[in-house]
Scaffold this active site. Structure first.
Site, PDB file in Angstrom:
ATOM      1  CG  HIS A 139      -0.449   0.150   2.535  1.00 51.85           C
ATOM      2  ND1 HIS A 139      -0.210  -0.914   3.377  1.00 51.85           N
ATOM      3  CD2 HIS A 139      -0.119   1.247   3.242  1.00 51.85           C
ATOM      4  CE1 HIS A 139       0.242  -0.477   4.541  1.00 51.85           C
ATOM      5  NE2 HIS A 139       0.313   0.843   4.483  1.00 51.85           N
TER       6      HIS A 139
ATOM      7  CG  ASP B 213       0.487  -4.242   2.766  1.00 50.03           C
ATOM      8  OD1 ASP B 213       0.997  -3.650   1.800  1.00 50.03           O
ATOM      9  OD2 ASP B 213      -0.299  -3.701   3.556  1.00 50.03           O
TER      10      ASP B 213
ATOM     11  CB  SER C 101       2.811   1.570   6.382  1.00 51.29           C
ATOM     12  OG  SER C 101       1.559   1.635   7.016  1.00 51.29           O
TER      13      SER C 101
END
Length: 725
Positions: free
Chosen positions: A93, A229, A660
């Site tokens: 992402h 991810d 992240s």
């Protein structure tokens, strides 16, 4: 930080937070000596210098802060270097925007994934920067020596800013480094951060969206999780090894350190630490700020984005081109849409408001114990309360304006870009050379804008969001042009939007470029989209001015409140709120009990991907090749002792947005996973850390390597890494 515990020892009255466990806290690397003994007790085999060193290679040299051109210090994600040639991992992402920007219906990297099988195939991303920390320094004494209690907050700010700029210039002098002074503890401490900022960052690889976003919005912030991810990029430098913009002559970065990759795996209670650039937390937020966050910020964001996401999604499902155009926009909006809902839910369930009020009550008791202390700290909460109360209406109006208008239909806001050209055309003596330059700049920005723009979708966003805004916000708080909407269109926003998108020169790239061939002042002045955009901006400035009226009182109150908390807890190691600076959090691998009768184990496997498969739901589609590999149990060296392929695992680390893509590192300093999410039960964490529920969801590095190796066949990337068992 949950609450205070009151202790009366003789004549002294001491307040302290519930003992901060090792898993709570985003710690500054230069101060790790305060934590290192406990980390080593938990399983760390390294020294503080092995993690952070100015003069020698250390783990911090492998940690990358991802930013954008013009905002390099505002790190939106983290990455970790995993080879001696500048290859780094981050989340899918985090790389989603880059993937989307390179995708077309002919080359749909979102659906198909992307892999560079040699360096010539890597894709450039001129908007992305990669920062690596050189050093950090506590400059609190230099800065705070220039302020005193007699100053107003504005005087204080100017004095601090003057010293900060001087310190930054001095640190940068004679180097290619970039410096940034950041406030900690609401202006009670200051640190200088010095970075090397690289500008040539190239996309190397990413799995298809069906794997990188497996579970979609349904699984977002949830456990058990089965999302691959991750994405991969590479940093390039000029031939001299220094930062440089893209050039075919550039070379892969030779980093001071890269992380070895461990395929040994993780077990429950294993030590794990995470290094990265957490964006924002608000652990010292008062009950007054909490009320605003829950009732205005979170609620409005959730309500408005629910409509916005629904409009985008319907059009994306109908047309592959629109799906690609709006993929990144939808993903960015959806992430904090669900976050807002889950955070409010968790804050309510955990009674965070009650805990905040307990802290404030005991803070006031502490402040009242001595007259001198009361004079300085006694009014802090009153200042904060008053500021929040007086700005309530303006904050609600600002929130709706930002979400529904500024971040709603794109065309009216994009139209404002013509303001400079308008001014040039309106000049008594026109500068034709300047006009040509401006027209060319507009042509280039338009090319980028219209690539990811679909007029029918934007028209629906205008109709839906403008109607919602008009129904929720008082007339006197609306942009001036909304009066025209009411008088001329009777608030029929479908009709309004139809007229705007049929009449404006901005409605399509063709009409806009045709206008640029022979731009006229009257065309700009009469354009309805240009009028709407400017009216929105005018109201935004007005509302922002209204919001700023109590800013001095608010800042003073917060600074004194946190200063008081620091004095109360001076024997406790407190961590400052996250602010996009490099931090470290540590804890252990482990599951958790989300509710009565339920226990979540600490890891998931590829079996769970197959169990979740739903060919009718785009969020749960499983690629055919992945199913083949699963059926054959062709997991290579990446399976665990039971022959299963691990996918994700949990740690009790303290992370937030910006983390992240952060590396999850074992006690030997080796990479074991990549952090990518938190669990919904503890979504209060940015405000109120819940030590029993807080978990970080991580992608197991073995699943990452399996996908690169077995699924993608990108052995060139595997061969670059230092893989250890």
């Amino acid at each position: 930080m949950r609450k205070f515990a009151s202790l009366i020892l003789g004549l002294s009255f001491l307040l302290s937070f519930t003992n901060a466990k090792a898993d709570e806290g985003m710690w500054l690397l230069s101060l790790l000596n305060k934590n290192i003994a406990e980390m080593q007790t938990k399983g760390l085999k390294l020294s503080a210098d092995d993690i952070y060193s100015i003069n020698n290679s250390s783990l911090k040299d492998a940690i990358v802060g991802l930013g954008t051109e013009g905002r390099p210090f505002r790190h939106f994600c983290t990455g970790e270097i995993i080879s001696g040639e500048g290859l780094f991992l981050t989340n899918h992402h985090c790389g989603f925007g880059a993937l989307q920007s390179h995708s077309t219906t002919e080359h749909d990297y979102l659906s198909d994934g992307f892999w560079a099988y040699n360096k010539n195939e890597e894709l450039t991303n001129p908007d992305i920067t990669a920062s690596i920390l050189v050093r950090m320094e506590d400059v609190s004494k230099q800065i705070l020596s220039q302020v005193n209690d007699e100053m107003t907050e504005e005087e204080r700010y100017k004095a601090i800013e003057k010293v900060a700029v001087e310190l930054e210039k001095k640190a940068e002098e004679g180097t290619e480094y970039k410096a940034s002074v950041k406030s900690m503890f609401e202006g009670n401490q200051y640190f200088l951060f010095l970075y090397t900022i690289y500008k040539d960052v190239r996309l190397v690889g990413a799995p298809p969206q069906s794997m990188g976003k497996f579970g979609g919005d349904t699984d977002n912030w949830m456990w058990p999780r089965h999302t691959a991810d991750f994405s991969m990029f590479r940093i390039y430098t000029g031939p001299d090894g220094k930062p440089a913009s893209y050039s075919a002559e550039n070379l892969p970065l030779k980093p001071k350190h890269h992380l070895a990759v461990s395929i040994k795996g993780v077990e429950e209670t294993d030590f794990a630490m995470i290094m990265g650039f957490p964006g924002t937390t608000d652990r010292y937020l008062t009950s007054f700020g909490l009320e605003e966050t829950m009732k205005i910020t979170n609620q409005n964001r959730y309500d408005i984005r629910s409509l916005k996401l629904d409009i985008m999604k319907k059009d994306m499902l109908k047309d592959p081109k629109v799906r690609i155009q709006y993929a990144a926009k939808h993903a960015q909006s959806a992430n904090y849409w669900k976050y807002s809902f889950e955070q409010n839910k968790a804050l309510t369930k955990l009674n965070t408001m009650g805990h905040k009020k307990e802290i404030e009550k005991e803070y006031l008791q502490w402040a009242a114990k001595k007259s001198k202390r009361k004079a300085k700290y006694g009014q802090a909460l009153e200042l904060i309360s008053k500021a929040y109360s007086e700005r309530k209406s303006a904050m609600n109006a600002s929130s709706y304006l930002r979400e529904a208008l500024l971040s709603g239909a794109e065309m009216p806001i994009a139209a404002i870009r013509l303001s400079s050209l308008k001014n040039l055309l309106a000049a008594e003596t026109q500068d034709t050379a300047a006009i040509r330059v401006e027209v060319e700049a507009l042509r280039k920005s338009a090319e980028k804008f219209y690539k990811d723009y679909n007029a029918p979708t934007d028209q629906k966003l205008m109709a839906g969001l403008y109607k919602m805004y008009a129904n929720k916000i008082a007339t006197d708080q609306q942009p001036e042009i909304f009066k025209m909407f009411k008088e001329t269109y009777k608030n029929d926003f479908d009709k309004l939007a139809a007229d705007v998108y049929s009449q404006s020169i901005f409605a399509s790239s063709e009409s806009f470029n045709q206008f640029l061939e022979a731009p006229k002042l009257e065309t700009i002045e009469n354009d309805i989209a240009f009028k709407i955009g400017n009216s929105i901006i005018d109201k935004y400035k007005e509302v922002s001015t209204e919001l700023s009226k109590g800013a001095e009182e608010m800042q003073k109150g917060k600074r004194l409140f946190v200063d008081g908390l620091m004095q109360i807890n001076k024997k406790i190691n407190l961590a400052p709120d996250a602010n996009s600076s490099l931090r470290l959090t540590y804890g252990n691998v482990g599951g958790y009990i989300p509710k009565d009768g339920v226990y979540y184990k600490h890891y998931t496997t590829l079996k769970g991907v197959m169990e979740k498969e739903d060919p009718t739901n785009p969020e749960f589609i499983v690629p055919g090749k992945l199913k083949e590999l699963y059926k054959k149990k062709d997991f290579g060296r990446y399976a665990n002792a039971n022959g299963q392929l691990p996918v994700c695992f949990l740690t009790n680390s303290d992370i937030t947005g910006g983390n992240s893509g952060s590396p999850v590192i074992n006690g030997n300093g080796e990479l074991i996973g990549t952090a990518f999410d938190g669990n919904s039960e503890a979504m209060s964490g940015d405000i109120d850390f819940e030590e029993n529920l807080q978990r970080c969801i991580n992608l197991d590095i073995r699943y990452t390597l399996f996908i690169i190796d077995k699924f993608a066949g990108a052995k060139n990337l595997i061969d670059e890494m230092t893989i250890v068992k």
